[in-house]
Design an enzyme around this catalytic site. Structure first.
Site, PDB file in Angstrom:
ATOM      1  N   HIS A   1     -43.312 -29.946  76.828  1.00 16.41           N
ATOM      2  CA  HIS A   1     -43.676 -31.357  76.927  1.00 16.41           C
ATOM      3  C   HIS A   1     -45.132 -31.574  77.308  1.00 16.41           C
ATOM      4  O   HIS A   1     -45.661 -32.663  77.111  1.00 16.41           O
ATOM      5  CB  HIS A   1     -42.785 -32.055  77.968  1.00 16.41           C
ATOM      6  CG  HIS A   1     -41.338 -32.029  77.604  1.00 16.41           C
ATOM      7  ND1 HIS A   1     -40.515 -30.976  77.925  1.00 16.41           N
ATOM      8  CD2 HIS A   1     -40.562 -32.919  76.940  1.00 16.41           C
ATOM      9  CE1 HIS A   1     -39.289 -31.226  77.477  1.00 16.41           C
ATOM     10  NE2 HIS A   1     -39.296 -32.393  76.881  1.00 16.41           N
TER      11      HIS A   1
ATOM     12  N   HIS B   1     -31.585 -45.027  72.326  1.00 14.74           N
ATOM     13  CA  HIS B   1     -31.209 -43.735  71.768  1.00 14.74           C
ATOM     14  C   HIS B   1     -29.998 -43.139  72.461  1.00 14.74           C
ATOM     15  O   HIS B   1     -29.938 -43.105  73.689  1.00 14.74           O
ATOM     16  CB  HIS B   1     -32.404 -42.786  71.852  1.00 14.74           C
ATOM     17  CG  HIS B   1     -33.607 -43.366  71.185  1.00 14.74           C
ATOM     18  ND1 HIS B   1     -33.697 -43.499  69.828  1.00 14.74           N
ATOM     19  CD2 HIS B   1     -34.743 -43.909  71.696  1.00 14.74           C
ATOM     20  CE1 HIS B   1     -34.847 -44.073  69.534  1.00 14.74           C
ATOM     21  NE2 HIS B   1     -35.499 -44.341  70.635  1.00 14.74           N
TER      22      HIS B   1
ATOM     23  N   CYS C   1     -31.294 -12.475  66.842  1.00 14.31           N
ATOM     24  CA  CYS C   1     -31.321 -13.908  67.098  1.00 14.31           C
ATOM     25  C   CYS C   1     -30.909 -14.658  65.835  1.00 14.31           C
ATOM     26  O   CYS C   1     -31.264 -14.258  64.718  1.00 14.31           O
ATOM     27  CB  CYS C   1     -32.730 -14.319  67.523  1.00 14.31           C
ATOM     28  SG  CYS C   1     -32.932 -16.090  67.817  1.00 14.31           S
TER      29      CYS C   1
ATOM     30  N   ARG D   1     -35.686 -13.279  74.044  1.00 12.93           N
ATOM     31  CA  ARG D   1     -35.255 -14.642  73.731  1.00 12.93           C
ATOM     32  C   ARG D   1     -34.711 -15.265  75.007  1.00 12.93           C
ATOM     33  O   ARG D   1     -33.597 -14.973  75.428  1.00 12.93           O
ATOM     34  CB  ARG D   1     -34.177 -14.625  72.635  1.00 12.93           C
ATOM     35  CG  ARG D   1     -33.591 -16.019  72.327  1.00 12.93           C
ATOM     36  CD  ARG D   1     -34.664 -16.965  71.830  1.00 12.93           C
ATOM     37  NE  ARG D   1     -34.159 -18.255  71.389  1.00 12.93           N
ATOM     38  CZ  ARG D   1     -34.440 -19.410  72.001  1.00 12.93           C
ATOM     39  NH1 ARG D   1     -35.179 -19.415  73.103  1.00 12.93           N
ATOM     40  NH2 ARG D   1     -34.001 -20.554  71.517  1.00 12.93           N
TER      41      ARG D   1
ATOM     42  N   TYR E   1     -27.027 -23.564  67.395  1.00 11.38           N
ATOM     43  CA  TYR E   1     -26.519 -22.334  66.808  1.00 11.38           C
ATOM     44  C   TYR E   1     -25.314 -22.581  65.905  1.00 11.38           C
ATOM     45  O   TYR E   1     -24.261 -21.950  66.020  1.00 11.38           O
ATOM     46  CB  TYR E   1     -26.176 -21.321  67.907  1.00 11.38           C
ATOM     47  CG  TYR E   1     -27.404 -20.904  68.694  1.00 11.38           C
ATOM     48  CD1 TYR E   1     -28.455 -20.249  68.065  1.00 11.38           C
ATOM     49  CD2 TYR E   1     -27.530 -21.195  70.046  1.00 11.38           C
ATOM     50  CE1 TYR E   1     -29.599 -19.884  68.758  1.00 11.38           C
ATOM     51  CE2 TYR E   1     -28.670 -20.833  70.750  1.00 11.38           C
ATOM     52  CZ  TYR E   1     -29.699 -20.181  70.102  1.00 11.38           C
ATOM     53  OH  TYR E   1     -30.823 -19.833  70.800  1.00 11.38           O
TER      54      TYR E   1
END
Length: 567
Positions: free
Chosen positions: A151, A127, A273, A226, A411
Site C-alpha cells: 500500500h 463496496h 506455487c 513464498r 488459489y
C-alpha cells in the site's frame, strides 16, 4: 439487495460530511445511480466499480487484487469526471477521540495516516468488501500498512488524499508517533542475494533458472520463497502443535514428541506455487498476482512424522471417517487481526498410507529453515504449494473445508472468459493436485549462441501433480515443427538415479537434457518443451485457452527464443 445496502450506506454519510471538501456534481450523480433500479444503469455501475474486489483481500494480503483495484479506480474517475477534491485552508483539527467516534457506517468511517484524518465512509459503503477496512475504522492505518507494504505507493496515497478532511492535534500526533508499530518484517531471515525478488514485504523470491536445474535436490537457499505474512519467530522448546476435531478432546504435541513418538519418514517431493509461470499469462493479458517466472518450484527431501500416524494417535478411526471429509492446517504466521494463514486438504489424502503427507521438521537432512516453516510444516506431496502450510500450529479434522481466505477466495482456477466483474469464488473448487508442467532453464530467452558451437544443449525440469510420473519430455528447436525426446534423470549428475517410485507416488520432478545439432543457416531458434505424464496428460500448446484472471495453473508449452551468431 446489494444496491439497497450500498444506498443505505451512502445516505448515512450525511451527518459526517460537513467537514468534507466539496466534490463535483458528478459524485452526486454517481451516488444517485447507485440507487437506480435500471438494468442498464446497474450494468454501467458494475463496469465502473469492478475495482471493488480490491477490498475483499485488502487485509488478507492480496496485493495483486489491490493493484487491479487501483487501476480501475483511476478509470472510474476518468469515466464519471470526478475531479480532485477542492482545496480549502486551513483544514479542521481533530482529536483522536473525535476520530474514534467515527468507526461505523452509521457515524462515518474515519481513519488517520501520518497525522492526517480521512473520511472514507463513501469508499467503504460503496463496496461489498468494505467490512475489511472497518477493522481500521476510527484508528490509524499504519499498523495495517506496515504488514501489507504494497500500500505504500504513490498511487495509493493519491486515492487516499481525496478523502482527507483534516489533521490530528499535535498532542495526538505525538502519541501516535510514539506508538507507531515496528516493522513486522524486521526479524525476517536473511535471503541469498541471487534470488530474484517479487516482493520484499512479505518476501517472495525465486532463483535464476540456470541455478535451479544444476541440482536434482534444490538447496534450501535457492528454493523459492513464498510468504504471505511476516515470518514468525518460534521457540522450538515451547512449540506446541494442536490436533483437534477427533474423539478424546484433542492432542497437544511438542517438537520433541513429533521426533520421538512417531516414526521418521523421508519423502523426496517437489513443491510448486500455483502462480509459477504467471509471467507467461501476463504476456497474453494482464493478470493479478506476483509476476513469477519459471522457478517458483523446487525439489527437496523432507523428513518428519506422517500426518496419518499423528491422526491415528489422536483418535482417528472408522467412526470419524463416516462424517469427516477435510483436514485443516493453520500456520503461526498471523495478520494484524490475529488471523493465521490457513488451508485444507481432503481427509482421504491426509490419512492414506500412499498419501505420504508429512509433518516435516527437516529439509534436505537439516532442520527446516525459517523461511520454509521452522520448526514444523506440512508437506503434501503432489498438491499445490498453498496447501503445504508452514509454521504449523494447528491441525483440525472437519466435515467442512477450511474457511480461510486462501482456501475460499484465492488459489482457484476460472475460465478465460471470467473477469473480475463476474467471478464467483464459491463456484470453483480449491486447487489441490497440479497439472503436468515443464520449463526450459538453459538457454535463457534472448540468449546468443555461436554457430561454431555446432550443437546446442537444452536443459530443464518436468513435474506432474497427484503422484503422476513424468514419462517423456519432447523438445523442438523450430517452434514445434519437429520434435526430439530429451533424456530424463531422477538424481544428481554422475550418481545413481533414485529408485523408481511406486505407481501413483511419483512426488519428485525429473530434470531433463538434450544436445542437438544446430539447424544449418538458422538465424534464430524458437526452442519449445512439453512434458507427458504416466496418465498421458500433456501440456497445452498455447496460453490463451488456459488464461485466467489470477494467472494460476500456467503450464502451456514453454518457449524461449535464441539468436545464432555467425563468427
Amino acid at each position: 439487495m446489494l444496491l439497497l445496502r450500498r444506498c443505505h450506506g451512502l445516505t448515512r454519510c450525511g451527518p459526517v460530511s460537513t467537514h468534507r471538501h466539496k466534490v463535483t456534481p458528478a459524485v452526486a450523480s454517481c451516488t444517485a445511480r447507485l440507487c437506480s433500479s435500471s438494468g442498464a444503469e446497474d450494468q454501467r455501475l458494475s463496469q465502473r466499480t469492478n475495482w471493488k474486489h480490491v477490498l475483499a483481500g485488502l487485509l488478507a494480503g492480496t496485493g495483486a487484487v489491490l493493484a487491479y483495484g487501483l487501476h480501475q479506480h483511476k478509470a472510474e474517475q476518468a469515466d464519471v469526471g470526478v475531479s480532485t477534491l477542492e482545496k480549502s485552508s486551513p483544514l479542521p483539527i481533530f482529536s483522536q477521540d473525535e476520530v474514534t467516534k467515527h468507526s461505523s457506517l452509521e457515524h462515518g468511517v474515519w481513519v488517520t495516516y501520518k497525522g492526517s484524518v480521512y473520511d472514507i465512509t463513501e469508499f467503504v459503503a460503496m463496496h461489498p468488501g468494505g467490512n475489511k477496512i472497518l477493522l481500521a475504522a476510527g484508528g490509524a492505518l499504519e499498523p495495517f500498512w506496515a504488514l501489507y507494504a504494497v500500500h505504500n505507493q504513490e498511487h495509493v496515497l493519491e486515492i487516499l488524499s481525496q478523502y482527507k478532511v483534516g489533521e490530528l492535534t499535535e498532542d495526538d500526533l505525538k502519541k501516535q508517533r510514539a506508538a507507531e508499530p515496528t516493522d513486522p518484517f524486521s526479524s525476517d531471515p536473511e535471503r541469498h542475494p541471487v534470488l530474484r525478488i517479487n516482493t520484499r514485504k512479505p518476501f517472495n523470491g525465486e532463483p535464476p533458472p540456470e541455478i535451479l536445474s544444476d541440482s536434482y535436490i534444490t538447496p534450501a537457499a535457492f528454493f523459492f520463497k513464498r510468504n504471505h505474512l511476516p515470518v514468525p519467530q518460534v521457540d522450538p522448546a515451547s512449540y506446541r502443535l494442536q490436533v483437534e476435531g477427533l474423539p478424546g478432546g484433542g492432542l497437544t504435541l511438542s517438537l520433541e514428541d513429533l521426533k520421538t513418538k512417531f516414526p521418521k519418514h523421508t519423502v523426496t517431493a517437489t513443491l510448486q506455487c500455483a502462480g509459477n509461470r504467471r509471467s507467461d499469462m501476463n504476456k497474453v493479458k494482464a493478470v493479478k498476482g506476483l509476476n513469477w517466472g519459471i522457478t517458483a518450484i523446487g525439489n527437496a527431501r523432507w523428513s518428519g512424522a506422517r500426518l496419518r500416524d499423528v491422526l491415528l494417535a489422536a483418535g482417528f478411526g472408522p467412526d470419524v471417517a463416516r462424517w469427516a471429509r477435510h483436514v485443516h492446517f493453520e500456520g503461526l504466521d498471523k495478520d494484524v487481526t490475529g488471523t493465521p494463514y490457513g488451508s485444507s486438504i481432503p481427509l482421504s489424502k491426509a490419512v492414506s498410507e500412499e498419501g505420504d503427507v508429512l509433518l516435516a521438521y527437516e529439509m534436505n537432512g537439516e532442520e527446516i529453515p525459517r523461511d520454509h516453516g521452522f520448526p514444523v510444516r506440512v508437506v503434501v506431496p503432489g498438491v499445490v504449494g498453498a496447501r503445504n502450510v508452514k509454521w504449523l500450529g494447528r491441525v483440525v479434522v472437519s466435515a467442512e473445508e477450511s474457511g480461510s481466505h486462501w482456501q475460499q477466495h484465492d488459489y482457484k482456477g476460472f475460465s478465460p472468459g471470467t473477469d473480475w466483474d463476474h467471478v464467483d469464488f464459491k463456484s470453483a473448487p480449491a486447487i489441490q493436485e497440479l497439472p503436468i508442467q515443464s520449463a526450459i532453464t538453459v538457454p535463457a530467452d534472448g540468449a546468443v549462441i555461436d554457430r561454431s558451437d555446432e550443437t546446442l544443449t537444452v536443459t530443464g525440469y518436468a513435474w506432474s501433480g497427484g503422484g503422476r510420473e513424468v514419462v517423456r519430455v519432447d523438445v523442438s528447436l523450430d517452434g514445434g515443427e519437429t520434435w526430439q525426446v530429451a533424456q530424463l534423470r531422477s538424481g544428481e549428475k554422475g550418481q545413481a538415479p533414485e529408485a523408481p517410485p511406486p505407481p501413483g507416488r511419483a512426488w519428485a520432478w525429473k530434470l531433463w537434457e538434450i544436445t542437438a545439432p544446430l539447424p544449418p543457416e538458422a538465424q534464430e531458434l524458437e526452442i519449445v518443451c512439453k512434458a507427458v505424464d504416466s496418465s498421458y496428460n500433456v501440456q497445452p500448446d498455447t496460453v490463451p485457452p488456459i488464461w485466467n484472471l489470477r494467472g494460476l495453473l500456467s503450464n502451456a508449452w514453454h518457449r524461449v527464443t535464441v539468436r545464432v551468431r555467425d563468427d
